[in-house]
Each structure stands twice: as C-alpha cells, then as structure tokens.
Design a protein around this motif. Structure first.
Motif, short mmCIF file in Angstrom:
data_model
loop_
_atom_site.label_atom_id
_atom_site.label_comp_id
_atom_site.label_asym_id
_atom_site.label_seq_id
_atom_site.Cartn_x
_atom_site.Cartn_y
_atom_site.Cartn_z
N ASN A 166 0.82 -1.21 0.00
CA ASN A 166 0.00 0.00 0.00
C ASN A 166 0.85 1.26 0.00
O ASN A 166 0.46 2.29 -0.56
N ALA A 167 2.02 1.19 0.65
CA ALA A 167 2.92 2.35 0.69
C ALA A 167 3.45 2.66 -0.71
O ALA A 167 3.50 3.81 -1.14
N PHE A 168 3.88 1.62 -1.41
CA PHE A 168 4.38 1.79 -2.77
C PHE A 168 3.29 2.35 -3.68
O PHE A 168 3.51 3.30 -4.45
N ALA A 169 2.08 1.78 -3.59
CA ALA A 169 0.97 2.24 -4.42
C ALA A 169 0.59 3.69 -4.11
O ALA A 169 0.28 4.48 -5.01
N ALA A 170 0.62 4.07 -2.83
CA ALA A 170 0.28 5.43 -2.43
C ALA A 170 1.29 6.43 -2.98
O ALA A 170 0.93 7.55 -3.37
N LEU A 171 2.57 6.04 -3.01
CA LEU A 171 3.60 6.93 -3.55
C LEU A 171 3.47 7.09 -5.06
O LEU A 171 3.70 8.18 -5.60
N VAL A 172 3.09 6.02 -5.76
CA VAL A 172 2.86 6.12 -7.20
C VAL A 172 1.64 7.02 -7.46
O VAL A 172 1.65 7.83 -8.39
N LEU A 173 0.62 6.89 -6.62
CA LEU A 173 -0.54 7.77 -6.72
C LEU A 173 -0.11 9.23 -6.56
O LEU A 173 -0.54 10.11 -7.31
N GLN A 174 0.74 9.49 -5.57
CA GLN A 174 1.19 10.86 -5.34
C GLN A 174 1.98 11.39 -6.54
O GLN A 174 1.80 12.54 -6.95
N LEU A 175 2.85 10.56 -7.11
CA LEU A 175 3.61 10.98 -8.28
C LEU A 175 2.68 11.30 -9.45
O LEU A 175 2.93 12.25 -10.21
N THR A 176 1.63 10.52 -9.60
CA THR A 176 0.64 10.77 -10.65
C THR A 176 0.00 12.14 -10.47
O THR A 176 -0.07 12.95 -11.40
N VAL A 177 -0.46 12.41 -9.27
CA VAL A 177 -1.13 13.68 -8.97
C VAL A 177 -0.15 14.85 -9.12
O VAL A 177 -0.49 15.89 -9.70
N LEU A 178 1.06 14.69 -8.58
CA LEU A 178 2.07 15.75 -8.67
C LEU A 178 2.42 16.06 -10.12
O LEU A 178 2.56 17.23 -10.50
N PHE B 11 -8.86 10.41 -10.04
CA PHE B 11 -8.14 11.66 -10.30
C PHE B 11 -7.98 11.92 -11.79
O PHE B 11 -8.18 13.06 -12.26
N LEU B 12 -7.62 10.90 -12.56
CA LEU B 12 -7.44 11.08 -14.00
C LEU B 12 -8.74 11.49 -14.69
O LEU B 12 -8.74 12.33 -15.60
N ILE B 13 -9.85 10.94 -14.23
CA ILE B 13 -11.15 11.30 -14.78
C ILE B 13 -11.50 12.75 -14.43
O ILE B 13 -11.92 13.54 -15.28
N ILE B 14 -11.31 13.10 -13.14
CA ILE B 14 -11.61 14.47 -12.70
C ILE B 14 -10.71 15.48 -13.40
O ILE B 14 -11.16 16.55 -13.84
N ALA B 15 -9.42 15.15 -13.51
CA ALA B 15 -8.47 16.04 -14.17
C ALA B 15 -8.86 16.26 -15.63
O ALA B 15 -8.79 17.38 -16.15
N PHE B 16 -9.28 15.20 -16.30
CA PHE B 16 -9.71 15.31 -17.70
C PHE B 16 -10.94 16.21 -17.82
O PHE B 16 -11.01 17.08 -18.69
N CYS B 17 -11.91 16.00 -16.92
CA CYS B 17 -13.13 16.82 -16.94
C CYS B 17 -12.81 18.28 -16.65
O CYS B 17 -13.35 19.19 -17.29
N TYR B 18 -11.94 18.52 -15.68
CA TYR B 18 -11.58 19.89 -15.33
C TYR B 18 -10.86 20.59 -16.48
O TYR B 18 -11.12 21.75 -16.78
N LYS B 19 -9.96 19.87 -17.13
CA LYS B 19 -9.21 20.45 -18.24
C LYS B 19 -10.13 20.84 -19.39
O LYS B 19 -9.86 21.80 -20.13
N ASN B 20 -11.23 20.11 -19.53
CA ASN B 20 -12.17 20.37 -20.63
C ASN B 20 -13.44 21.08 -20.17
O ASN B 20 -14.40 21.18 -20.94
N SER B 21 -13.45 21.56 -18.92
CA SER B 21 -14.67 22.19 -18.38
C SER B 21 -15.03 23.47 -19.12
O SER B 21 -16.20 23.79 -19.29
#
Length: 385
Positions: free
Chosen positions: A157-169, A209-219
C-alpha cells in the motif's frame, strides 16, 4: 558557492524526503542502527536550518503578528503531540509547513516531485537487483489469495500510495501541457502497479483523479467551469469533515454498523477495518494531545490476542495518536486552505486535495509529507502576508 537564505528550504526539503526513502523502506532492514542515526542527523540538521531561517524572517519583520500567532499555536500543539505520542510525522510536517515562508509554491512542489522520483528509482532499482530483501504479502482479493509485492517499501500500500502521489504531482505541475497520451500513460502505470500490489484504494483514486483532471481540463469547452469549480470546492470540504466525523461515528458504533456494511461489495474488508477502528477506540481514549499507541500491521494482528491495534484510517489514527487539538488544527488548516485556493480560482489544487482526503479514509499516510504533498500547500494559510 553562496546559498541564498530562501533556497535553504528547498535543499532541506529535498534532502529530508530522500532520507525518508532510506529510513521508511527496505533500506532500514540492511542496518537499522546506522540508517537510523543518519536519518536522525539529517532530520535534526534540516530542522535546525529551517528554524534558523524562520527566525531570521521573524526578526526582519516579514511575518505579521497574526501569522506569527497562528504559527506559534500550530508548532506548540504539534510539539506537545510529539512529546506525548512519540511520533514525529505531524511535527515534521508542521515545521516544513510553517517554515515555507518566502518560498514559491511551484518550486516547493517541484522539489517534492524530484525527491520522490529519485527516491522511487533508488528503492525500486535496489529491490530489483537484490540489495533490498525480497518480501511478499498475501491477501484475499475476490475470494482468491493473491501475492502482493511492496517493491522495496514497507508495504504494498505504501508503494501504491507513492505512485498515486507521483501521478497527482505530475499532473499538477504539467497541467497546461497535458495531452491524452499522458493520461493513458499514467493510467497504464497505475494499472501495472495495481497488478503488483493489489492496492485497491490507491488504484481507484488514481482512476478517479485522471477522470476528474480530464473533466476539469475540458470544463471550459463544456461551458460548466463555474459550476465545476463550485462543486469541486464544496465536495472537498464535505469530504474533509466527513472523514473525521464519519470515521469516528462508524468506529464508535461499529457493532451495529457491521450489518450495514454487509450490503457493500467489499463488506468483509470494510467490516474488518471498522471493527479494528472500533476496538482501537475501546482500548485507547481520545486525548487532547495524543498518546503512545501500539500500532501493528494487519498481517500481524490476532483478534483473539488483541496484540496491538491496526489503524489504517488516518482520522482515527490522528485522533488517538496526535490528539483532538492537533487533529482539529490540521482539519481547520485544510478547510481554510481549500477556501483560500477556491477564492484564487485554483481548483486544480483542490482536486489534488480531494484525492488525499479520500485516501485518508483507508490509509494513514494523510499526515505524512512523504506521501501527501498537499500538506505543503497549507503554508499559504499560516504564512499569509
């Protein structure tokens, strides 16, 4: 080469985050004593430099009396919590938050991103070539016992959480240049990580996050930008309050809530988590500034023996370990920051905060700078000019 005072913060943040990758991963298993000494030396050195830098700005009058009072309250509460609980995550986070005066947010986030990229490469690379010991965790997923690999970190879970953070960052720092291929790339990365770790929460949040980011970018193209911004801002606030309130309610009334959770698809997992939260509240009282709480991994827990407590929920963990006052301060700072960012029309930061607020429901990484870069954004409230 002369280092400018304002740049000391960036160097300290980078060095300290890298030190975390040595102390809180499989590297600590090589020689915990030596690595522990090095980590403490780096940590105290960074704290000393940041505090000296902060005092310089206090002495020069750059910090207003109101901001100074807020910072003093935050630091004193965090220190008292550290003194009572013996846990330094919250205190260190608050020191870096308060110490971020006269810094550029984008540069702070870039520093965190670079440190996390380098730390990830070093740990995963060392794991793959055998420097870090091989470790596997076994868990049930849809009735099947699966092998979960931590890739050199303390837990899958720690590894996955850090990959999630890198994605968001990555998306936060490159949002204006993001193309469809970037969305696909990060979706594939997180899917691969899920197949390695089977960490459902981080995987689902990465997709969200990827879905929300896509929607926000095209809002703006969809002509719903104003409505979208309002919804994102208020949903985040509700989630933040619910994270604390609902977690406590479920835990306190866990015996009666277990039947309700049976109707959910992941009922077994939720029942276990809620039961463990409830039992933790039965063992430890909620105090003003926290206490020493004996937490262990879920794989080490035995219901019959009650050997320690498993606290994956960040809000219950914070209440018991750090106390009511530090936890409320953290929630209030987040709420004020979200309101401030919304007024500045920075909905992108608010979207990022949503991810980590939700992550706090099932992972206690919410209070750690190593896993949650949005904590650094709280400096905009405690350092208002």
């Amino acid at each position: 080469m002369k280092i400018k005072v304002r740049n000391i913060y960036y160097y300290c943040l980078f060095i300290w985050l890298i030190a975390n990758y040595a102390m809180r991963t499989g590297f600590s298993g090589i020689n915990l004593h030596i690595i522990g000494i090095a980590y403490r030396a780096i940590t105290w050195g960074c704290i000393f430099a940041i505090v000296l830098r902060w005092l310089k700005y206090v002495n020069s009058g750059m910090i207003r009396a109101k901001s100074f009072a807020v910072q003093a309250i935050v630091l004193v509460a965090a220190f008292l919590s550290y003194f009572k609980s013996g846990r330094d995550e919250l205190l260190l986070s608050m020191i870096f938050i308060v110490g971020a005066i006269n810094t550029e947010r984008e540069k702070v986030f870039k520093t965190a991103y670079r440190a996390n990229i380098l730390g990830m490469i070093i740990v995963v690379g060392s794991y793959l070539i055998g420097i870090i010991d091989h470790s596997i965790t076994y868990s049930l997923r849809d009735g099947i016992n699966v092998s979960r690999y931590s890739m050199g970190f303390s837990h899958p879970n720690a590894f996955a959480a850090l990959v999630l953070q890198l994605t968001v960052l990555y998306f936060y720092l490159n949002f204006n240049r993001i193309k469809t291929k970037s969305l696909i790339f990060w979706m594939l990365i997180n899917t691969l990580v899920y197949r390695i770790t089977y960490s459902r929460t981080s995987f689902l949040l990465s997709l969200l996050f990827l879905i929300i980011a896509f929607c926000y970018k095209n809002s703006s193209k969809l002509k719903i930008q104003k409505i979208w911004n309002w919804v994102v801002n208020n949903v985040t606030k509700v989630l933040l309050i619910a994270g604390l309130g609902d977690s406590v309610y479920l835990a306190v009334n866990y015996k009666s809530n277990l039947k309700i959770l049976q109707f959910l698809s992941s009922g077994d997992t939720l029942q276990t988590r809620v039961r463990l939260m409830g039992q933790a509240l039965e063992i430890y009282p909620i105090t003003l500034f926290g206490q020493v709480v004996n937490t262990i991994k879920s794989s080490e827990y035995n219901f019959a023996l009650g050997n320690g407590v498993v606290l994956d929920n960040a809000y219950i963990f914070s209440l018991l370990s750090y106390g009511v006052i530090p936890t409320l301060i953290l929630v209030i700072l987040y709420g004020k920051t979200l309101q401030y960012e919304y007024s500045r029309k920075n909905s992108l930061f608010v979207i990022c905060a949503i991810i980590f607020v939700v992550l706090g429901f099932s992972e206690k990484y919410f209070v750690s700078l190593m896993y949650n870069f949005t904590l650094l954004g709280l400096s905009s409230i405690v350092n208002i000019k």
